[in-house]
Write a protein that holds these residues in place. Structure first.
Motif, PDB file in Angstrom:
ATOM      1  N   GLY A  63     -31.972  -6.544  16.166  1.00 42.85           N
ATOM      2  CA  GLY A  63     -31.647  -6.499  17.721  1.00 42.85           C
ATOM      3  C   GLY A  63     -32.335  -5.141  18.277  1.00 42.85           C
ATOM      4  O   GLY A  63     -31.760  -4.754  19.519  1.00 42.85           O
ATOM      5  N   CYS A  64     -33.279  -4.660  17.784  1.00 46.62           N
ATOM      6  CA  CYS A  64     -33.945  -3.408  18.314  1.00 46.62           C
ATOM      7  C   CYS A  64     -35.340  -3.857  18.897  1.00 46.62           C
ATOM      8  O   CYS A  64     -35.891  -4.787  18.669  1.00 46.62           O
ATOM      9  N   ALA A  65     -35.588  -2.929  19.974  1.00 46.81           N
ATOM     10  CA  ALA A  65     -36.878  -2.975  20.595  1.00 46.81           C
ATOM     11  C   ALA A  65     -37.931  -2.135  19.622  1.00 46.81           C
ATOM     12  O   ALA A  65     -37.322  -1.127  18.975  1.00 46.81           O
ATOM     13  N   ILE A  66     -39.076  -2.400  19.951  1.00 45.68           N
ATOM     14  CA  ILE A  66     -39.892  -1.670  18.883  1.00 45.68           C
ATOM     15  C   ILE A  66     -41.392  -1.554  19.763  1.00 45.68           C
ATOM     16  O   ILE A  66     -41.749  -2.396  20.494  1.00 45.68           O
ATOM     17  N   ILE A  67     -41.988  -0.079  19.602  1.00 45.55           N
ATOM     18  CA  ILE A  67     -43.281   0.358  20.124  1.00 45.55           C
ATOM     19  C   ILE A  67     -44.083   0.202  19.084  1.00 45.55           C
ATOM     20  O   ILE A  67     -44.022   0.964  18.033  1.00 45.55           O
TER      21      ILE A  67
END
Length: 478
Positions: A166-170
């Motif tokens: 459920g995380c955003a990632i760059i």
């Protein structure tokens, strides 16, 4: 024939062109395309959009997240041939191995997608009127840094783990082998990942890490690469009280016990050592062979290695492609010359092939002394180093003597040997009678200088979450 993609940055679903650097084909040094370099503005945009993307993605139901991720895997399977072609062009590995890598990335995505639906908490028994509930929540925005040797499966480990939790990632992908990550991000966007939840940056590695890691919005750093760079990034993350997943270098030992079949072990080892031209952090490298079968094993290994066909990874009869860059060729030449100068015997290979590109054959050295540079530095190339040992105790001691502890291997038919190896080997991954260090459902990572944290398995997914304890007084006092 599939074309090499036009490379661009991706920030919140927007593909951006920027000037940068050329991408080379390691087989013939031809230029494949131009890699864009992210500006400071691009990085700041990615951070701002990631905050928005994280809020949307963490509120997306786990079942819906899994559905989107499964669709991304389906798209990658449909595009596997074109992606494999691009990976072979930029990295050199035989196209069959490149296709297997794409399919392995799909397996990782599919497994993580389903495991993300099972981020269970628990209820802790308490006195009447009081309830303790433990929940696992997405840790937040992830900064992921991927290496060049596995252009799609390594970035996938980070992207799939972050998104499943459920995380955003760059994602900052490799400058030398960018096409795999480019196709990976394209598939996730086409599958419906919301804007901002996934961004892709390229550029000068130090500039990007130095800018992203200290930012307050970044809550986790995940890096795969060399020990020196990993230590620097881990120190930076620690200075800002940020957890990290560090999957760093190895120097994998292989213990060949006296009861093993030397011919079978040699055949398996030659295949494993030639995989990706030895440019694998878990590549079998230091072979500690029982004196009783040493000569037969070494002879068989040398014969098998000499028969490995090297060349253009796009040709169907190629078994091992070029090294990824000229730095690796120079490193192999330096390590081989040092070992021979210290008394090692050359059984196969030993010098570069041709006068263009980065071809270097599978090289086998026997009687390699412990003080040879190659026995202490990770070669990260097609070097197999064979040493004679008296018994399993000496072999384990030599295997554990380095500060690395990622993968280790052994060949034996003895149950007591298996038990002793399991108890005494200092590594994160031990494989016996085969050379597969990890699969999607098993945790992967190292000990000692080889890093900490895990990728893969339920343990890997847990690294992308934080544990929260909620205590609820159900019945007010009095």
């Amino acid at each position: 024939m599939a074309a090499y993609p036009e490379l661009r940055l991706c920030i919140s679903g927007e593909w951006r062109r920027r000037p940068g650097q050329p991408v080379f084909n390691p087989f013939d040094d031809s230029v494949l395309g131009e890699l864009p370099h992210a500006t400071r503005e691009d990085m700041d945009d990615a951070l701002a959009r990631a905050a928005e993307g994280h809020r949307a993605w963490r509120r997306t139901a786990p079942a819906k997240r899994a559905q989107i991720m499964q669709q991304a895997a389906r798209l990658l399977r449909e595009r596997a041939d074109a992606i494999a072609h691009a990976i072979t062009l930029e990295q050199g590995k035989p196209v069959g191995q490149a296709r297997v890598e794409v399919l392995r990335a799909c397996d990782i995505i599919e497994w993580d997608a389903e495991e993300g639906r099972r981020a269970y908490g628990r209820v802790i028994p308490a006195e009447p009127g009081l309830r303790h509930i433990v929940v696992r929540e997405p840790i937040g925005i992830v900064a992921g840094f991927a290496p060049w040797n596995f252009p799609i499966s390594s970035p996938t480990r980070k992207v799939a783990g972050a998104l499943a939790a459920g995380c955003a990632i760059i994602l900052k992908a490799s400058e030398e082998t960018p096409a795999g990550a480019f196709h990976l991000v394209q598939a996730f966007l086409d599958a419906g990942v919301p804007d901002g939840a996934l961004s892709l940056l390229f550029g000068v590695p130090g500039e990007i890490s130095d800018h992203l890691i200290p930012q307050p919005g970044v809550r986790l750093v995940t890096f795969t690469g060399s020990v020196p760079v990993g230590k620097r990034l881990a120190a930076m993350a620690g200075a800002h009280m940020k957890p990290a997943i560090m999957e760093l270098g190895g120097h994998a030992p292989v213990i060949v016990c006296g009861d093993a079949d030397p011919d079978s072990a040699a055949a398996t080892s030659a295949i494993g050592k030639s995989r990706n031209a030895g440019q694998v952090c878990v590549s079998p490298t230091r072979f500690f062979v029982d004196d009783a079968i040493h000569d037969r094993f070494a002879s068989a290994f040398g014969e098998r290695a000499a028969a490995v066909r090297i060349g253009n990874g796009l040709e169907p009869d190629t078994q091992m492609g070029p090294l990824a860059n000229h730095r690796r060729v120079e490193a192999m030449e330096r390590l081989v010359a040092d070992a021979l100068g210290r008394g090692a015997r050359l059984l196969a290979g030993g010098s570069r092939a041709g006068n263009r590109g980065c071809l270097f054959p599978l090289t086998v050295l026997a009687d390699v002394p412990d003080d040879a540079l190659a026995m202490r530095e990770e070669p990260f190339g097609p070097l197999a180093l064979i040493s004679r040992t008296r018994d399993i105790g000496e072999a384990i001691g030599k295997a554990n003597s380095l500060p690395f502890g990622l993968a280790a291997y052994a060949f034996t038919q003895s149950a007591p040997h298996v038990e002793r190896l399991s108890d005494e080997m200092e590594c994160g991954n031990l494989s016996i009678n085969h050379l597969t260090a990890s699969i999607a459902e098993t945790p992967f990572g190292g000990v000692k200088d080889s890093g900490y944290g895990r990728e893969g398995g339920s343990e890997g997914l847990a690294c992308y979450t934080v544990t929260k304890n909620v205590s609820h007084l159900v019945t007010p006092p009095g």
